[in-house]
Design a protein around this motif. Sequence first.
Motif, PDB file in Angstrom:
ATOM      1  N   ASP A 114       0.863  -1.176   0.000  1.00 60.04           N
ATOM      2  CA  ASP A 114       0.000   0.000   0.000  1.00 60.04           C
ATOM      3  C   ASP A 114       0.904   1.232   0.000  1.00 60.04           C
ATOM      4  OD1 ASP A 114      -1.578   2.186   1.780  1.00 60.04           O
ATOM      5  OD2 ASP A 114      -3.003   0.930   0.694  1.00 60.04           O
ATOM      6  N   ILE A 115       0.444   2.308  -0.635  1.00 57.81           N
ATOM      7  CA  ILE A 115       1.299   3.493  -0.730  1.00 57.81           C
ATOM      8  C   ILE A 115       1.581   4.087   0.648  1.00 57.81           C
ATOM      9  CG2 ILE A 115      -0.601   5.120  -1.054  1.00 57.81           C
ATOM     10  CD1 ILE A 115       2.867   5.183  -2.775  1.00 57.81           C
ATOM     11  N   SER A 116       0.657   3.914   1.604  1.00 51.08           N
ATOM     12  CA  SER A 116       0.889   4.475   2.934  1.00 51.08           C
ATOM     13  C   SER A 116       2.053   3.800   3.634  1.00 51.08           C
ATOM     14  CB  SER A 116      -0.375   4.379   3.799  1.00 51.08           C
ATOM     15  OG  SER A 116      -0.713   3.035   4.047  1.00 51.08           O
ATOM     16  N   ASP A 117       2.243   2.478   3.404  1.00 50.64           N
ATOM     17  CA  ASP A 117       3.391   1.840   4.052  1.00 50.64           C
ATOM     18  C   ASP A 117       4.696   2.131   3.301  1.00 50.64           C
ATOM     19  OD1 ASP A 117       3.887  -0.525   2.202  1.00 50.64           O
ATOM     20  OD2 ASP A 117       1.900  -1.097   2.874  1.00 50.64           O
ATOM     21  N   ILE A 118       4.617   2.406   2.000  1.00 52.40           N
ATOM     22  CA  ILE A 118       5.817   2.893   1.302  1.00 52.40           C
ATOM     23  C   ILE A 118       6.218   4.244   1.878  1.00 52.40           C
ATOM     24  CG2 ILE A 118       6.723   3.764  -0.896  1.00 52.40           C
ATOM     25  CD1 ILE A 118       5.116   1.667  -2.321  1.00 52.40           C
ATOM     26  N   ASP A 119       5.218   5.087   2.142  1.00 45.47           N
ATOM     27  CA  ASP A 119       5.504   6.412   2.679  1.00 45.47           C
ATOM     28  C   ASP A 119       6.087   6.360   4.085  1.00 45.47           C
ATOM     29  OD1 ASP A 119       4.818   7.795   0.409  1.00 45.47           O
ATOM     30  OD2 ASP A 119       2.719   8.053   0.978  1.00 45.47           O
ATOM     31  N   GLU A 120       5.898   5.258   4.799  1.00 42.92           N
ATOM     32  CA  GLU A 120       6.579   5.106   6.089  1.00 42.92           C
ATOM     33  C   GLU A 120       8.088   5.110   5.886  1.00 42.92           C
ATOM     34  OE1 GLU A 120       3.115   2.477   8.394  1.00 42.92           O
ATOM     35  OE2 GLU A 120       4.931   1.505   7.654  1.00 42.92           O
ATOM     36  N   ALA A 121       8.538   4.343   4.901  1.00 43.09           N
ATOM     37  CA  ALA A 121       9.978   4.306   4.603  1.00 43.09           C
ATOM     38  C   ALA A 121      10.452   5.637   4.033  1.00 43.09           C
ATOM     39  CB  ALA A 121      10.290   3.174   3.629  1.00 43.09           C
ATOM     40  N   LEU A 122       9.609   6.282   3.220  1.00 44.39           N
ATOM     41  CA  LEU A 122      10.008   7.552   2.617  1.00 44.39           C
ATOM     42  C   LEU A 122      10.077   8.673   3.643  1.00 44.39           C
ATOM     43  CD1 LEU A 122       8.063   7.467  -0.772  1.00 44.39           C
ATOM     44  CD2 LEU A 122      10.321   6.540  -0.202  1.00 44.39           C
ATOM     45  N   ARG A 123       9.207   8.613   4.651  1.00 42.30           N
ATOM     46  CA  ARG A 123       9.295   9.597   5.733  1.00 42.30           C
ATOM     47  C   ARG A 123      10.616   9.419   6.493  1.00 42.30           C
ATOM     48  NH1 ARG A 123       7.086  14.280   8.495  1.00 42.30           N
ATOM     49  NH2 ARG A 123       8.454  14.341  10.301  1.00 42.30           N
ATOM     50  N   ALA A 124      10.993   8.165   6.766  1.00 51.55           N
ATOM     51  CA  ALA A 124      12.278   7.912   7.427  1.00 51.55           C
ATOM     52  C   ALA A 124      13.432   8.373   6.544  1.00 51.55           C
ATOM     53  CB  ALA A 124      12.413   6.427   7.760  1.00 51.55           C
ATOM     54  N   TYR A 125      13.328   8.130   5.233  1.00 52.19           N
ATOM     55  CA  TYR A 125      14.349   8.555   4.277  1.00 52.19           C
ATOM     56  C   TYR A 125      14.530  10.075   4.339  1.00 52.19           C
ATOM     57  CZ  TYR A 125      16.508   9.209  -0.393  1.00 52.19           C
ATOM     58  OH  TYR A 125      17.331   9.563  -1.438  1.00 52.19           O
ATOM     59  N   TRP A 126      13.401  10.796   4.334  1.00 58.12           N
ATOM     60  CA  TRP A 126      13.470  12.270   4.393  1.00 58.12           C
ATOM     61  C   TRP A 126      14.170  12.731   5.660  1.00 58.12           C
ATOM     62  CZ3 TRP A 126      10.688  15.570   7.841  1.00 58.12           C
ATOM     63  CH2 TRP A 126      10.806  16.934   7.552  1.00 58.12           C
ATOM     64  N   GLN A 127      13.875  12.096   6.781  1.00 60.17           N
ATOM     65  CA  GLN A 127      14.506  12.493   8.040  1.00 60.17           C
ATOM     66  C   GLN A 127      16.007  12.203   8.022  1.00 60.17           C
ATOM     67  OE1 GLN A 127      10.531  12.072  10.879  1.00 60.17           O
ATOM     68  NE2 GLN A 127      12.382  11.023  11.507  1.00 60.17           N
ATOM     69  N   PHE A 128      16.399  11.079   7.449  1.00 64.59           N
ATOM     70  CA  PHE A 128      17.825  10.806   7.271  1.00 64.59           C
ATOM     71  C   PHE A 128      18.467  11.911   6.437  1.00 64.59           C
ATOM     72  CE2 PHE A 128      17.244   6.218   8.372  1.00 64.59           C
ATOM     73  CZ  PHE A 128      18.381   6.040   9.150  1.00 64.59           C
ATOM     74  N   LYS A 129      17.784  12.318   5.368  1.00 63.29           N
ATOM     75  CA  LYS A 129      18.319  13.366   4.497  1.00 63.29           C
ATOM     76  C   LYS A 129      18.448  14.697   5.227  1.00 63.29           C
ATOM     77  CE  LYS A 129      19.060  11.738   0.296  1.00 63.29           C
ATOM     78  NZ  LYS A 129      20.270  12.001  -0.509  1.00 63.29           N
TER      79      LYS A 129
END
Length: 325
Positions: free
Chosen positions: A132-147
């Motif tokens: 689901d796109i919402s669980d992909i966005d979980e990883a992308l939110r973490a990615y943004w914070q790493f960035k």
Amino acid sequence: MKKIQIGLVVAITSFIGLVHAVSLPGPLVSAEWLAANQSEVQILEVRGDVASYTRAPEFEIDKKTGKKFLVEVGGHIPESTLLDFKKVRVDRMIDGKKIKYLIPEKADFEKIIQSVGINSDKPIVLVPIAQDISDIDEALRAYWQFKVYGEDNIAVLDGGMAGWLSEGRDFSVAPSIKTNGTWVGKAERKELIANSEQVALASKTGKTTLIDARQPVQFFGLNKRDYVGAYGHIAGAKELAPELLAKPTKGALYFWDKNTYNALFTSNGINPKTPAISYCNSGHLAAGGWFVMSELVGNKSTKLYDGSLYLWTLEGRPLVGVPLN
């Protein structure tokens, strides 16, 4: 002389290690690439459903073809570690008010990442469930914070765990046992974070595109999340429905190519070259809009509005939408 020889050995060994260190191919890696480089990276599975990490996946057999297909993700890539998405965002005090769903301060984020065994100076691959796109966005939110905190040696597994399982690759259901890692942030890129005043200016002038990454029924104000104080969207915002951001293939979601995203943005009235701010209800789905625009399309003048409409309406700022009967 002996000290010099030892020093040379250490230097040569370090140089060889650098020569053989794997380089990430970009913000996305395929399951094939990850399988070939598994021992050279740190695999971090980002999940809100943490129980699925040690739960067996579910498959069914197609009665007509006899082929096995994935129904529900379970398990994880061997030697990975688990990051609970519920710990990725925190409460912070802003102007004397406790605000939920925000990026942790740098030292706090470092502690979170260290606690799951992630080290510095080794590539990190984030793995979403990707059904689901919402669980992909979980990883992308973490990615943004790493960035935000200076980490560039990082990528996301395209297709996530769902794609990994659908390809018949090995998985484990063993608990993650990791000692504390050494990861620390390298910078604090405040230019990746939009605040309410910047969003208000974008709404007023139109010089920066506001991307609303929520579902259409929320964009138009037909319903809302209970923690958002009003119906509708920020004036001047362009809708980018989350279900448009990835394509379903064999039970998993994969990203489109850059040309498709350019066409998609243009069709939605979004200039992919104009500075942009992505927002949603709380800053979760907004990570999808930010990632696609910034990392896949290449528009580095893209920010994420941390707190999003939860913060915006808490401050008493207006939204617009269709009239409700």
